[in-house]
Each structure stands twice: as structure tokens, then as C-alpha cells.
Design an enzyme around this catalytic site. Structure first.
Site, PDB file in Angstrom:
ATOM      1  CE  LYS A 186       2.962   2.505 -34.622  1.00 22.09           C
ATOM      2  NZ  LYS A 186       2.541   3.508 -33.489  1.00 22.09           N
TER       3      LYS A 186
HETATM    4  C1  LIG Z   1      -1.450  -0.694 -32.731  1.00 25.30           C
HETATM    5  C2  LIG Z   1      -1.651   0.694 -33.676  1.00 25.30           C
HETATM    6  N1  LIG Z   1      -2.862   0.863 -34.232  1.00 25.30           N
HETATM    7  C3  LIG Z   1      -3.176   1.920 -34.771  1.00 25.30           C
HETATM    8  C4  LIG Z   1      -2.313   3.109 -34.607  1.00 25.30           C
HETATM    9  C5  LIG Z   1      -2.620   4.464 -35.196  1.00 25.30           C
HETATM   10  O1  LIG Z   1      -1.798   4.698 -36.284  1.00 25.30           O
HETATM   11  P1  LIG Z   1      -1.667   6.247 -36.398  1.00 25.30           P
HETATM   12  O2  LIG Z   1      -0.816   6.987 -35.397  1.00 25.30           O
HETATM   13  O3  LIG Z   1      -0.762   6.405 -37.843  1.00 25.30           O
HETATM   14  O4  LIG Z   1      -2.918   6.983 -36.666  1.00 25.30           O
HETATM   15  C6  LIG Z   1      -1.176   2.806 -33.701  1.00 25.30           C
HETATM   16  C7  LIG Z   1      -0.272   4.263 -33.587  1.00 25.30           C
HETATM   17  O5  LIG Z   1       0.070   5.138 -33.451  1.00 25.30           O
HETATM   18  C8  LIG Z   1      -0.903   1.704 -33.206  1.00 25.30           C
HETATM   19  O6  LIG Z   1       0.191   1.664 -32.290  1.00 25.30           O
END
Ligand SMILES: Cc1ncc(COP(=O)(O)O)c(C=O)c1O
Length: 371
Positions: A186
Site C-alpha cells: 500500500k
Molecule cells: C481493497 C482492499 N481491502 C482489504 C485489503 C486487505 O488488507 P490486508 O492485506 O492488510 O489484510 C486490501 C489489501 O490487501 C485491499 O486492497
């Protein structure tokens, strides 16, 4: 064998390492690795200030943050969300036996289309989840009006929108709460990590309890909960990267402008635009490969991969075409025509602090060769 440097979508933005090592040393001196240490507390304070929101509860990742937010809001039955999102948004609901009801997106924002929501609402609907896709905000006001009209909760998945704004207000304080991911890919990362942000005192208190097994103090559990805690070393990375956010932003904007300049004039290729009046993190270089481009999106991607440019198809093929949703919801594609069309045509190109002007020239030259 191609010897050119491999370029990835989502290479991490990493701040000044000196500052990170100092914080790491502090952690080992304190001998406090997790359980709401000093760095996590500072991280939450600084994030809340940066986002202009009352409460920030840090988490181990964005998915657990979503799961906890969904549970803290007492969502049940059916929840309306876009299929054009990362699978975690849908899974966080289904994980808790809540049915995700996929809604189509707007071709202008790539976010959930407010005009298509009301026909999906029924007595089982408990909420709407908006996803701010590729740094661009949902139509927050329209979604809030629908939620108010039908007595629904409104939650935002803001994983793509750290440092972005809607109506000149920083994303983080909209709806009942918003959820961030600080995954390494990110714009802003803490290795892995996430947060729930809200202006609702009671909700914040509940989320904080749920994130730490329901503990309200030593030996005193007052709520059901799980382990959603962020570690000190992740907070050290987050604090370091927060100090460097302006330089990440400058590089991303420079990269975006270079892509714009070098891709302009190519037939059948459209670079996604941003509203310059809003704050943006410029983290996503998204091109739409139209029918008039000589190669299909997938053929273009294959060519780039052969040349060590790992472009990605986000969000292909859409949550409704992945399991378990695909089996449960056959023929849903007909209702999701914009999702289907965009997911087959969009390609995300590498950017971030690991990508320099020469890299962008290389990527654009490879694309232009097809034209
Ligand atoms: C739109 C979106 N929601 C949720 C997530 C989940 O986050 P994480 O990978 O930190 O669990 C991500 C990315 O990985 C995402 O791009």
C-alpha cells in the site's frame, strides 16, 4: 533471458532507515514487543491527527480490521458491496456468515454505484460497504443518504485511500467507520497492519475491546474478542513511513505525470484520471486497454511480464467470479456489466519509490511498441 530490473506493482515505500533502526533499538531496550506498547500508542495518536479523526485503533492487518469493524457494527443477514474490490472485503463478511450482495460500480469512479444500490435492499440488508478504489473516493454523500433513508450502517474499506480526500475532507471519518490496510504494497505501510478509524466514541471503545480478546484490564474480560493487535516493530515502520509521507507523495505524483506525458497520444489506451481538487496518494497507475488498442489487455500484460514488468490485472475477475461466491451466485455477471467490462480491460502499472523516470520510460516504450 531478460536482464532488465524487474518492476513490480506495489513495491514497498520505505522511509528513512536510520529512524527505523532507532525505533527498533528502543523496542529492544524497553523489552516490550507487543500489547499496546509506547510506539503503537504514538502511532495511533499520530494517525488520528493525520487523518483528522477522533479515534484510530491499530490492527495487525486490514482484513482483521474489516472483520472486527463488521462485528462491532453488529452486521448480519445481507450486506451490499462492490464486486470490484480485493477479495478480503467480501471474505470478511462471508467469514461471519453474512451474505455479500454484489452491486455494480460506476464507470466514472470505479466505486460502488449509488444508483444501483436501492434495488438490492431488502429486510435482510444490514449495511452498505463502500470501497474507495484506486485512491478515488466513493460518492460518500449519496451512500450516506441511502444508508440514512433505509436505516443501514455504512462502512468504508479505505485500503487504497490513505491520504486521499472526499470534498476536501481526509478519508477516515466517513460513515460509521473506515478501515485501512497498511500492507507492504500500500501507499503507506507498516510491513503488515491496518486500522479502524471513527468519530464514534462508543464504537471505538467496542472495537478496542474486540481487538484485544475483550480485555478491559488485567484478568478482566468484558466482551468477546480476538487478537487484532499491531506489534511494536510494525508501529516503528508505520511511524517512520508517516514521517516520509510527503516524499512518497512527491515521487508518486512525479511518476504519474511522467506516465501521463509518455502515454498520451497512444490509441486505445486511457490513463485513469484524478480530481486535482482532492488530495490523492497517486499510488495507482491504471490504464484502460480499449478495443481499439492493437493488443488485448491480457496480451499486453503477457508482453510486459516477458520484459520483467509485472503489471497486474486489478480486480480481475471480480469477487463474484471467485469462490465461494462463483458457485453460489451463478449468472450474477449480467447484473454487474460495468464490473465485468472494467475488470477485463484495466491494467495496473508499477509506481512508488522503487520506480524511477528511466523505468517509466522503459514501461511506456514497451507499451508504445504495440501501438
Ligand atoms: C481493497 C482492499 N481491502 C482489504 C485489503 C486487505 O488488507 P490486508 O492485506 O492488510 O489484510 C486490501 C489489501 O490487501 C485491499 O486492497
Amino acid at each position: 533471458m531478460n536482464s532488465e530490473k524487474t518492476l513490480h506493482v506495489g513495491s514497498p515505500n520505505i522511509g528513512e532507515l536510520e529512524a527505523f533502526w532507532e525505533r527498533a533499538q528502543f523496542i529492544f531496550q524497553e523489552k516490550w514487543l507487543t500489547n499496546r506498547g509506547k510506539l503503537v500508542q504514538q502511532f495511533e495518536r499520530e494517525l488520528a491527527k493525520f487523518l483528522g479523526v477522533k479515534h484510530c485503533i491499530s490492527m495487525c492487518n486490514g482484513t482483521v480490521a474489516l472483520e472486527i469493524a463488521i462485528r462491532a457494527l453488529s452486521l448480519e443477514g445481507e450486506v451490499i458491496l462492490p464486486s470490484f474490490t480485493f477479495i478480503a472485503t467480501a471474505h470478511a463478511l462471508q467469514w461471519q456468515e453474512i451474505t455479500p450482495v454484489f452491486c455494480d460500480i460506476s464507470p466514472d469512479t470505479f466505486c460502488i454505484d449509488p444508483c444501483k444500490i436501492e434495488s438490492l435492499i431488502n429486510p435482510k440488508t444490514s449495511a452498505i460497504v463502500g470501497v474507495h478504489v484506486f485512491s478515488r473516493p466513493c460518492d460518500v454523500d449519496a451512500l450516506q443518504r441511502i444508508a440514512d433513508r433505509h436505516g443501514l450502517k455504512l462502512l468504508f474499506d479505505a485500503a487504497h485511500a490513505f491520504g486521499c480526500s472526499y470534498g476536501a475532507k481526509t478519508i477516515g471519518g466517513f460513515g460509521n467507520c473506515e478501515v485501512f490496510s497498511f500492507h507492504a504494497t500500500k501507499f503507506f505501510n507498516s510491513f503488515e497492519g491496518g486500522a479502524v478509524t471513527t468519530n464514534d466514541d462508543q464504537l471505538a471503545e467496542k472495537i478496542r475491546l474486540m481487538q484485544n480478546f475483550g480485555f478491559a484490564g488485567y484478568d478482566n474480560v468484558v466482551h468477546i474478542g480476538t487478537n487484532g493487535k499491531m506489534t511494536e516493530i510494525c508501529a516503528a515502520m508505520g511511524l517512520t513511513n508517516l514521517e516520509n509521507i510527503d516524499s512518497f507523495l512527491r515521487v508518486n505524483k512525479r511518476n504519474y505525470d511522467l506516465y501521463r506525458e509518455k502515454l498520451s497520444g497512444l490509441k486505445g489506451l486511457e490513463l485513469m484520471c484524478f480530481d486535482e481538487a482532492e488530495k490523492c496518494n497517486w499510488q495507482y497507475i491504471v490504464v484502460e486497454v480499449e478495443e481499439t488498442f492493437p493488443l488485448t489487455r491480457d496480451k499486453l500484460m503477457e508482453k510486459l511480464h516477458r520484459e520483467n514488468v509485472v503489471a497486474r490485472r486489478y480486480f480481475w475477475p471480480g469477487c463474484h467470479r471467485m469462490q465461494p461466491y462463483r458457485s453460489k451466485m451463478q449468472s450474477l455477471g449480467q447484473r454487474l456489466s460495468i464490473t465485468e467490462s472494467l475488470s477485463s480491460r484495466l491494467l495496473v502499472l508499477p509506481t512508488g519509490t522503487a520506480v524511477g523516470p528511466d523505468d517509466i520510460s522503459r514501461v511506456c516504450r514497451l507499451i508504445a511498441e504495440c501501438n
